[in-house]
Motif scaffolding. Structure first.
Motif, PDB file in Angstrom:
ATOM      1  N   THR A  72     -31.865 -11.683 -20.634  1.00 39.98           N
ATOM      2  CA  THR A  72     -32.035 -12.866 -19.791  1.00 39.98           C
ATOM      3  C   THR A  72     -31.218 -14.028 -20.343  1.00 39.98           C
ATOM      4  O   THR A  72     -30.531 -14.735 -19.592  1.00 39.98           O
ATOM      5  N   ILE A  73     -31.254 -14.211 -21.659  1.00 34.20           N
ATOM      6  CA  ILE A  73     -30.446 -15.256 -22.291  1.00 34.20           C
ATOM      7  C   ILE A  73     -28.970 -14.983 -22.023  1.00 34.20           C
ATOM      8  O   ILE A  73     -28.214 -15.892 -21.657  1.00 34.20           O
ATOM      9  N   SER A  74     -28.555 -13.735 -22.164  1.00 37.47           N
ATOM     10  CA  SER A  74     -27.156 -13.374 -21.921  1.00 37.47           C
ATOM     11  C   SER A  74     -26.756 -13.637 -20.479  1.00 37.47           C
ATOM     12  O   SER A  74     -25.630 -14.075 -20.214  1.00 37.47           O
ATOM     13  N   HIS A  75     -27.668 -13.385 -19.553  1.00 42.42           N
ATOM     14  CA  HIS A  75     -27.375 -13.669 -18.139  1.00 42.42           C
ATOM     15  C   HIS A  75     -27.111 -15.165 -17.931  1.00 42.42           C
ATOM     16  O   HIS A  75     -26.154 -15.549 -17.280  1.00 42.42           O
ATOM     17  N   HIS A  76     -27.970 -15.995 -18.496  1.00 39.90           N
ATOM     18  CA  HIS A  76     -27.795 -17.442 -18.345  1.00 39.90           C
ATOM     19  C   HIS A  76     -26.492 -17.911 -18.995  1.00 39.90           C
ATOM     20  O   HIS A  76     -25.795 -18.771 -18.454  1.00 39.90           O
ATOM     21  N   LEU A  77     -26.155 -17.352 -20.153  1.00 40.28           N
ATOM     22  CA  LEU A  77     -24.897 -17.694 -20.797  1.00 40.28           C
ATOM     23  C   LEU A  77     -23.706 -17.259 -19.954  1.00 40.28           C
ATOM     24  O   LEU A  77     -22.698 -17.964 -19.868  1.00 40.28           O
ATOM     25  N   LYS A  78     -23.836 -16.123 -19.288  1.00 43.34           N
ATOM     26  CA  LYS A  78     -22.775 -15.635 -18.403  1.00 43.34           C
ATOM     27  C   LYS A  78     -22.562 -16.613 -17.243  1.00 43.34           C
ATOM     28  O   LYS A  78     -21.426 -16.923 -16.865  1.00 43.34           O
ATOM     29  N   VAL A  79     -23.652 -17.124 -16.671  1.00 42.84           N
ATOM     30  CA  VAL A  79     -23.545 -18.102 -15.581  1.00 42.84           C
ATOM     31  C   VAL A  79     -22.817 -19.353 -16.054  1.00 42.84           C
ATOM     32  O   VAL A  79     -21.929 -19.872 -15.364  1.00 42.84           O
ATOM     33  N   LEU A  80     -23.156 -19.826 -17.240  1.00 47.41           N
ATOM     34  CA  LEU A  80     -22.487 -21.011 -17.799  1.00 47.41           C
ATOM     35  C   LEU A  80     -21.013 -20.732 -18.066  1.00 47.41           C
ATOM     36  O   LEU A  80     -20.159 -21.578 -17.820  1.00 47.41           O
ATOM     37  N   HIS A  81     -20.725 -19.533 -18.529  1.00 45.22           N
ATOM     38  CA  HIS A  81     -19.329 -19.148 -18.771  1.00 45.22           C
ATOM     39  C   HIS A  81     -18.547 -19.085 -17.459  1.00 45.22           C
ATOM     40  O   HIS A  81     -17.438 -19.612 -17.354  1.00 45.22           O
ATOM     41  N   GLU A  82     -19.123 -18.445 -16.454  1.00 49.81           N
ATOM     42  CA  GLU A  82     -18.439 -18.308 -15.161  1.00 49.81           C
ATOM     43  C   GLU A  82     -18.237 -19.652 -14.472  1.00 49.81           C
ATOM     44  O   GLU A  82     -17.297 -19.826 -13.703  1.00 49.81           O
ATOM     45  N   ALA A  83     -19.118 -20.614 -14.749  1.00 46.90           N
ATOM     46  CA  ALA A  83     -18.959 -21.959 -14.180  1.00 46.90           C
ATOM     47  C   ALA A  83     -17.886 -22.752 -14.917  1.00 46.90           C
ATOM     48  O   ALA A  83     -17.482 -23.822 -14.464  1.00 46.90           O
ATOM     49  N   GLY A  84     -17.422 -22.234 -16.047  1.00 43.75           N
ATOM     50  CA  GLY A  84     -16.388 -22.917 -16.807  1.00 43.75           C
ATOM     51  C   GLY A  84     -16.911 -23.875 -17.853  1.00 43.75           C
ATOM     52  O   GLY A  84     -16.158 -24.672 -18.403  1.00 43.75           O
ATOM     53  N   LEU A  85     -18.207 -23.798 -18.149  1.00 45.77           N
ATOM     54  CA  LEU A  85     -18.796 -24.701 -19.134  1.00 45.77           C
ATOM     55  C   LEU A  85     -18.724 -24.160 -20.557  1.00 45.77           C
ATOM     56  O   LEU A  85     -18.786 -24.928 -21.514  1.00 45.77           O
ATOM     57  N   LEU A  86     -18.648 -22.840 -20.691  1.00 45.42           N
ATOM     58  CA  LEU A  86     -18.591 -22.212 -22.003  1.00 45.42           C
ATOM     59  C   LEU A  86     -17.419 -21.248 -22.094  1.00 45.42           C
ATOM     60  O   LEU A  86     -17.096 -20.569 -21.119  1.00 45.42           O
ATOM     61  N   ASP A  87     -16.806 -21.189 -23.252  1.00 47.76           N
ATOM     62  CA  ASP A  87     -15.864 -20.126 -23.589  1.00 47.76           C
ATOM     63  C   ASP A  87     -16.634 -19.120 -24.419  1.00 47.76           C
ATOM     64  O   ASP A  87     -17.621 -19.485 -25.084  1.00 47.76           O
TER      65      ASP A  87
END
Length: 116
Positions: A72-87
């Motif tokens: 679940t944490i990884s899913h949320h991090l993936k969403v942030l990555h796909e939005a361009g907020l995280l590398d």
């Protein structure tokens, strides 16, 4: 019994939030960031990554901050990555995340009223 309303005179008490309204393309660029941050878990994750020592955090560093499963944490991090907020960068079996300063600067500019 009726209540009679009287006109209220508008008083300019504060400066506008922004100097100029957002263009359509600026709004289109900001909306995915705001949607991604609209979830409390993702907002906290973003904050944890951005404030972590060295400006990056491993998934293993973030799991203990939540009562959620690692997927679940990884899913949320993936969403942030796909939005361009995280590398992200995979190192061995772990994935490390770093806040994208350019995306954060765009959000700060929007909130602070500076042109994007």
């Amino acid at each position: 019994m009726s209540l009679e309303l009287t006109p209220v005179q508008a008083i300019a008490c504060c400066s506008p939030l922004s100097r100029v309204p957002l263009s359509e393309s600026e709004a289109d660029g900001i909306v995915p960031l705001l949607k991604a941050l609209g979830d409390p878990v993702r907002l906290r994750l973003m904050s944890l990554v951005a404030s972590h020592a060295g400006g990056e955090a491993c998934v293993c560093d973030l799991n203990d901050a939540f009562e959620l499963s690692q997927p679940t944490i990884s899913h949320h991090l993936k969403v942030l990555h796909e939005a361009g907020l995280l590398d992200r960068e995979k190192r061995g079996v772990w994935v490390y995340y770093r806040a994208r300063t350019d995306a954060l600067e765009n959000l700060a500019a929007l909130i602070g009223g500076k042109s994007l």
